[in-house]
Design a protein around this motif. Sequence first.
Motif, PDB file in Angstrom:
ATOM      1  N   ASP A  33       0.618  -1.013  -0.046  1.00  0.00           N
ATOM      2  CA  ASP A  33      -0.075   0.005  -0.050  1.00  0.00           C
ATOM      3  C   ASP A  33       0.682   1.192  -0.234  1.00  0.00           C
ATOM      4  O   ASP A  33       0.575   2.136  -0.596  1.00  0.00           O
ATOM      5  CB  ASP A  33      -0.879  -0.055   1.256  1.00  0.00           C
ATOM      6  N   ASP A  37       1.005   4.140  -2.761  1.00  0.00           N
ATOM      7  CA  ASP A  37       0.615   5.393  -2.443  1.00  0.00           C
ATOM      8  C   ASP A  37       1.820   6.349  -3.131  1.00  0.00           C
ATOM      9  O   ASP A  37       1.352   7.481  -3.501  1.00  0.00           O
ATOM     10  CB  ASP A  37       0.636   5.576  -0.816  1.00  0.00           C
ATOM     11  N   LEU A 133     -13.061   1.783  -1.822  1.00  0.00           N
ATOM     12  CA  LEU A 133     -11.458   1.425  -1.941  1.00  0.00           C
ATOM     13  C   LEU A 133     -10.292   2.372  -1.200  1.00  0.00           C
ATOM     14  O   LEU A 133      -9.421   1.938  -0.715  1.00  0.00           O
ATOM     15  CB  LEU A 133     -10.997   1.011  -3.420  1.00  0.00           C
ATOM     16  N   TYR A 135      -9.577   5.235  -2.864  1.00  0.00           N
ATOM     17  CA  TYR A 135      -8.733   6.045  -3.722  1.00  0.00           C
ATOM     18  C   TYR A 135      -9.322   7.493  -3.602  1.00  0.00           C
ATOM     19  O   TYR A 135      -8.396   8.368  -3.788  1.00  0.00           O
ATOM     20  CB  TYR A 135      -8.955   5.599  -5.037  1.00  0.00           C
ATOM     21  N   TYR A 264      -6.325   1.358   2.205  1.00  0.00           N
ATOM     22  CA  TYR A 264      -6.993   0.390   1.375  1.00  0.00           C
ATOM     23  C   TYR A 264      -7.773  -0.682   1.905  1.00  0.00           C
ATOM     24  O   TYR A 264      -7.365  -1.323   2.690  1.00  0.00           O
ATOM     25  CB  TYR A 264      -6.113   0.174  -0.094  1.00  0.00           C
TER      26      TYR A 264
END
Length: 450
Positions: A33, A37, A133, A135, A264
């Motif tokens: 993750d 990012d 999610l 985002y 996430y």
Amino acid sequence: MHDEIVGALYEEASRIASRAVWQEGAERKLRWDQWLDKVLTSRIWGFPAMALLFGAVFWVTITGANVPSSLLGDLLMGTVYGWLHQGANALHAPEWLSGFLIDGVYLAMAWVVSVMLPPMAIFFPVFTLLEDLGYLPRVAFNLDRAFKGAGAHGKQALSMMMGFGCNAAGVVSTRIIDSPRERLIAILTNNFSICNGRWPTLILMATIFVAATMPPAFASAVAAATVVGIAALGVIFTLLTSKLLSKTLLKGESSVFTLELPPYRPPRVLQTLYTSLIDRTLLVLWRAVVMAAPAGAVIWLISNVSVAGNSIAHWMVSGLEPLGVWVGLNGVILVAYIVAIPANEIIIPTILMLTLNLAKSSLASQGVMLELEESDIKGVLTGLGGWTALTGINLMLFSLLHNPCSTTLLTIFKETGSKKWTLISALLPLVIGFAVCFLTASVARLLGWA
């Protein structure tokens, strides 16, 4: 028991420390993750990734909606439309009454349902899945600096994105902005996000006036790039208008907010589908259908009621033709946007109907919105309507920048409780739209392109 609890606490603390603390000299290992990012929130790759992702969402929405929209159109404007006329004939209903109710009111509602429902049923769930999610907060993070520079709130990026599905839903989503001033800026500029009702107009104009000038192998790509370019132009106008408002009507400092990027997580698919389809899609669709009914009635009336030997539509088009030509459009387009303010979805059918009726074409049927093949549409517009490439390009610009539909205006009034801001939300983009079209037409004429 005590030892087990203490051991578990230390074990959990050790696990957290190993993930969060990095010791100098040690090899730093990033979790998946964190790697994600580094890309999605990067100053270099964040915006291209965002453009690709939302481009894919728009492509899926537009492409995926084609077949169900066509099927719905065939059902509602073919089968059911025929049944209604058969029923009216069986009941010996007066021709004017069946025309008013079926050709006017019903047909407008059928157009709205067939054009709006499929893309909204795709876009809203996909958009909500991206939110689940984790985002969308990263989108706000990426755009925060741009909106802060425009005197607006970083969360406006989220309401702007929601506006690409439906501006009414985009206006409602501004509730996430705490500052009343910045929320008003977000509301007043949400119209620059292209809602699903305007996509058909943009795609059609890009296909028959821009892509048609290219080799067939590149036509689709050019049409898609043109539409994406118009959408990007909408983002630019959102930022510029936000800056203008923050320096004039809505002066003030941008508020500071702490944006915590959530982890996430797997999206809740069933809950997302329910929320998107019931709370967003059907609610917005119902408002649009209610607004489309009177529009269909008005369109039928102005096409069938005559004054001094000509229909009201004829007199309206004649009266607005000088203004339309002056700004690079025409009278038919302006009349279509006046009578079809309840729903952008019926703009093209209204334009075709008015063009055919005024030209007294054999294809025309007074007050009946019709659907033609793409090649036939270009022939009608250029041959009977006298359209040029400038007309098509300016229609795309005007479609982006004109006043919100009545569904959105009603939503703005409900959200702000103010007639003043509702009026400003209608007039501001309209003034900008006319100004941009006039400048485009002036430059084209100056360079001899029109």
